[in-house]
Design an enzyme around this catalytic site. Structure first.
Site, PDB file in Angstrom:
ATOM      1  N   SER A 194      -4.998   0.538  11.175  1.00 53.30           N
ATOM      2  CA  SER A 194      -4.152   0.455  10.000  1.00 53.30           C
ATOM      3  C   SER A 194      -3.259   1.683   9.927  1.00 53.30           C
ATOM      4  CB  SER A 194      -5.023   0.381   8.744  1.00 53.30           C
ATOM      5  OG  SER A 194      -4.296   0.718   7.597  1.00 53.30           O
ATOM      6  N   GLU A 218      -7.212  -4.546  13.181  1.00 53.11           N
ATOM      7  CA  GLU A 218      -7.164  -3.159  12.739  1.00 53.11           C
ATOM      8  C   GLU A 218      -8.569  -2.700  12.370  1.00 53.11           C
ATOM      9  OE1 GLU A 218      -4.369  -2.924   9.565  1.00 53.11           O
ATOM     10  OE2 GLU A 218      -2.638  -3.261  10.860  1.00 53.11           O
ATOM     11  N   CYS A 275       0.828  -1.211   0.000  1.00 49.98           N
ATOM     12  CA  CYS A 275       0.000   0.000   0.000  1.00 49.98           C
ATOM     13  C   CYS A 275       0.861   1.258   0.000  1.00 49.98           C
ATOM     14  CB  CYS A 275      -0.941  -0.015   1.189  1.00 49.98           C
ATOM     15  SG  CYS A 275      -2.082  -1.414   1.153  1.00 49.98           S
TER      16      CYS A 275
END
Length: 557
Positions: free
Chosen positions: A470, A444, A193
């Site tokens: 997260s 998360e 990510c």
């Protein structure tokens, strides 16, 4: 215990062992060299890891050219992005321990002399580094690389934009077609990510702490330099083996201070706190929340990175990557430049040898003009979290929030409430029984926090949980609250309507309920039945300790 491949391949008694190696194509010449394990977390579970088997081939080539014999093996990795928002996320933190354990077992079983570790998604980075620290054989960590940003109407997108778009769609602010358009372009290729989320945070830390080659954290996954970095890591590991430099010579207390400074200077994920505590535990270094706060208060926040800021990892890469940030900190005397690294040289020697591009940029501020005067990974304590909680303040304007609790005993209940528009301005959403033991696995909460942001409530509400967030989470969100609800921490005693205060200037997390009332509630409280009674999650829940100590598993948690 000295781990050596010679225990396996030398002498007449080891003839059967050599026969098995020869079945895999090795020659007597190959067997005469030292063995370096090349571990990767490649799989088809996530774009973060799908390309790692190919990168492992480059690492093996580097090991061979360095004069050693490579032996490839793989281990698991959970996709946090795909596990997010449902029961699957309970497996994420557990996977960190399984990754570390499985690498340890492979190396011990086959008596490898050194290790190259390639990792992509969030927990595979600390899990791999934890194994290196535990085994204490010459080791080089190398990141699989960041994903490139998606582009839509001239705007860079990450997967977090998709999560936030879901909240906007639920609030009627985004059409289904617009949501689909964002979904289609946000993740264009392989890689982790793209913002300064957990994977990129831990990759940045791997350079700062000395376990990875300089400049290895930022090149994207689908960039030719990534292949070069992995090859160079194989060569470096063979050289490190020759020099007999081991992780515990690199992972000193001062190296951890450098890592904490990196975490704060780039506005990194709060998961970095959890993972650094766990890594320190592997080398018997007494790292505490007090150390994190001490370093944070002298660290300027320099990098304007998503989710709180404007740029992605590729943008940082274009101006020189993590060495750009490290050089700024070192020039002002904020880093320990004499720390040993996997190059066989000190951090300062590595940085002195790097020439950075000289061009105008807006990604990283100067020390004199930082985004914030102090770091962004804040530790809170108080009547709601006697052992502590954590919050990331990057991109967060407010410093204090007092609101009324809305309490949910699992994430799904909270997400449903958000989706139905039941969260109001001024609320403090409390999600509990999601801690290391209670979840188990400390989920998360990105799906829920992003939905709040998408609905326009990101600056109007707060959240408190004994679970995690997260690295893509933004807003006034406090995680890692300890003691957790499952062991009877104060968060288990909160009721709807209780007033809660979060104050990042005084580092306070308090519930405005008298001690007498809390004691009365405590007498009425009873521990709930465990969510899992068998299998890996039950085993983890039995062995895991407090988030304040890294949520590590131990025979005596």
């Amino acid at each position: 215990m000295e781990i050596s491949s010679r225990n396996v391949v030398e002498g007449t008694a080891r003839s059967p062992h050599r026969a098995m190696y020869k079945a895999m194509g090795l020659t007597d010449n190959d067997l005469s060299k030292q063995f370096i394990g090349v571990c990767h977390t490649g799989n088809e579970a996530t774009p973060c890891n799908i390309h790692l088997p190919q990168l492992a081939l480059e690492a093996k080539r580097g090991v061979s050219d360095g004069g050693a014999t490579p032996r490839e093996f793989s281990t698991i990795a959970v996709s946090d992005g795909i596990a997010m928002g449902h029961e699957g996320m309970k497996s994420s933190l557990v996977s960190r321990e399984v990754i570390a354990d499985s690498i340890e077992l492979m190396v011990r079983a086959h008596q490898y002399d050194a290790l190259v570790g390639i990792a992509g998604c969030d927990k595979s980075l600390p899990g791999t580094m934890m194994a290196m620290a535990r085994l204490n054989i010459p080791s080089v960590f190398v990141y699989g690389g960041t994903i490139k940003p998606g582009m839509l109407d001239g705007k860079e997108l990450t997967v977090v934009d998709v999560y936030e778009a879901v909240g906007a769609y639920d609030a009627g602010k985004l059409s289904l077609e617009d949501l689909k358009n964002i979904e289609n372009v946000a993740c264009p290729n392989a890689g982790s990510c793209g913002g300064m989320f957990t994977a990129n945070t831990m990759a940045s830390i791997s350079e700062a702490i000395g376990l990875a080659l300089p400049g290895s954290a930022s090149p994207p996954a689908e960039d030719d330099r990534r292949n070069t970095m992995v090859y160079d890591s194989g060569v470096a590991c063979a050289k490190l083996l020759e020099m007999n430099i081991r992780p515990r010579e690199i992972l000193t207390f001062e190296a951890f201070e450098n890592a904490i400074m990196m975490l704060n200077s780039v506005g990194g994920s709060t998961n970095g706190i959890l993972h650094l505590l766990a890594l320190a535990n592997e080398v018997n270094i007494d790292l505490t929340y007090d150390d994190f706060e001490r370093i944070r208060k002298k660290t300027p926040h320099l990098a304007d990175m998503k989710p709180g800021g404007n740029y992605v990892m590729e943008s940082l890469d274009k101006i020189g990557g993590i060495p750009f940030v490290l050089k700024k900190l070192l020039e002002k005397g904020l880093l320990h430049g004499d720390c040993m690294t996997v190059t066989g040289k000190t951090l300062k020697e590595n940085l002195d040898a790097i020439k950075l591009p000289d061009k105008e940029q807006h990604v990283v501020r100067s020390i004199e003009n930082p985004l914030h005067e102090v770091g962004t990974a804040v530790i809170l304590k108080g009547s709601l979290a006697p052992e502590g909680g954590v919050i990331k303040t990057a991109g967060v304007e407010m410093t204090k929030f007092t609101g009324s609790a809305k309490v949910y005993d699992r994430e799904e209940y909270a997400f449903d409430a958000v989706s139905k528009g039941e969260i109001d301005e001024g609320d403090v959403v409390v999600i509990r029984y999601e801690g290391p033991k209670g979840g188990p696995g400390m989920r998360e909460m990105l799906a829920t926090t992003a939905a709040l942001v998408g609905q326009g409530l990101g600056k109007k509400v707060a959240m408190v949980t004994d679970g995690r967030f997260s690295g893509g989470t933004r807003g006034f969100m406090v995680g890692h609250v300890a003691p957790e609800a499952y062991v009877g921490g104060p968060i288990a005693l909160v009721k709807n309507g209780d007033k809660i205060t979060i104050d990042t200037e005084t580092n306070a997390l308090d519930i405005h309920v008298s001690e007498k009332e809390l004691e009365s509630r405590r007498k009425q409280w009873s521990k709930p039945e465990p969510n899992y009674k068998t299998g890996a999650l039950a085993k983890f829940a039995t062995l895991v300790g407090s988030a304040a100590n890294g949520a590590v598993t131990s025979a005596n948690p």
